[in-house]
Design an enzyme around this catalytic site. Structure first.
Site, PDB file in Angstrom:
ATOM      1  N   CYS A   1     -28.017 -37.899  -7.055  1.00 13.87           N
ATOM      2  CA  CYS A   1     -27.692 -38.209  -5.663  1.00 13.87           C
ATOM      3  C   CYS A   1     -28.567 -37.364  -4.729  1.00 13.87           C
ATOM      4  CB  CYS A   1     -26.199 -38.046  -5.391  1.00 13.87           C
ATOM      5  SG  CYS A   1     -25.667 -38.850  -3.848  1.00 13.87           S
TER       6      CYS A   1
ATOM      7  N   HIS B   1     -24.119 -41.814  -9.116  1.00 15.75           N
ATOM      8  CA  HIS B   1     -23.402 -40.703  -9.750  1.00 15.75           C
ATOM      9  C   HIS B   1     -23.041 -41.068 -11.195  1.00 15.75           C
ATOM     10  CE1 HIS B   1     -22.658 -38.001  -6.303  1.00 15.75           C
ATOM     11  NE2 HIS B   1     -22.703 -39.116  -5.585  1.00 15.75           N
TER      12      HIS B   1
ATOM     13  N   GLU C   1     -21.639 -39.216 -13.342  1.00 14.63           N
ATOM     14  CA  GLU C   1     -20.337 -38.621 -13.664  1.00 14.63           C
ATOM     15  C   GLU C   1     -19.178 -39.468 -13.143  1.00 14.63           C
ATOM     16  OE1 GLU C   1     -21.205 -36.914  -9.557  1.00 14.63           O
ATOM     17  OE2 GLU C   1     -22.340 -37.634 -11.298  1.00 14.63           O
TER      18      GLU C   1
END
Length: 202
Positions: free
Chosen positions: A80, A183, A185
């Site tokens: 990001c 992202h 994650e």
């Protein structure tokens, strides 16, 4: 060992939890010793370009990182804002200098009539094959949260793009240095696969 750079970013913990869950040896650190000992480096990021660069310059050993990543070619992943700061300049709340590891500028996403920030799941369109995209071919849906995007000077560095009003770069790569606008994650199994590819294949 994977070193997640500790510089005050809000999503460091969630990236650590994902890598730990995948049973890799991982630390959160800004210490010279652990950065040198690591095999891979991850720079997560949330927030604005300028504020992130201020934290990076204040909290990380930049001369050592430059040596490890640019000269010694240690695999590096920016997530990001961690991708955006790879650029020469960022134009969020003024003009700010980035790391300059991949030539380009970070500008406001031209979303046309779509709202900003760009939040939610979106596809990537693969432009170049790279090991980080190993087995990511049919399902290519990742989670995004951003209002600015990376405009690469060299189009050869663009690995994948995404469309949100207009096309923007969602994965960039220059040799060992990789950036993703989304992202991993927060991208469930596909994000785990991308992180696995980064650690095992890069």
């Amino acid at each position: 060992m994977v070193c997640i750079l500790d510089y005050g970013s809000g999503n460091v913990g969630s990236v650590y939890n994902l890598v730990k869950y995948m049973n890799y040896n991982v630390v959160i650190s800004n210490e010279d010793k652990l950065i040198k000992e690591s095999t891979h480096i991850i720079l997560p990021g949330v927030g604005s370009f300028g504020e992130s660069m201020k934290k990076i310059n204040n909290n990380l050993p930049m001369d050592l990182l430059h040596d490890q990543v640019v000269f010694r070619k240690k695999p590096f992943l920016g997530i990001c804002v961690g991708m955006q700061v790879l650029a020469n300049k960022g134009y969020e709340f003024g003009e700010h200098s980035g790391l300059g590891w991949i030539n380009g500028n970070v500008v406001k996403l031209n979303s046309k009539d779509l709202p900003l920030p760009h939040i939610g799941w979106n596809d990537i369109q693969i432009k170049k094959e790279t090991p980080i995209l190993n087995n990511i071919d049919q399902i290519k849906d990742f989670y995004f949260v951003h209002s600015f995007c990376f405009e690469a000077e060299n189009k050869e560095n663009i690995i994948a793009t995404t469309n949100y009003g207009s096309e923007f770069t969602s994965i960039i790569q220059k040799e060992n240095i990789i950036g993703v606008q989304f992202h991993p994650e927060k991208s469930q199994k596909l994000g785990m696969l991308l992180i696995k590819n980064f650690i095992d294949k890069i």
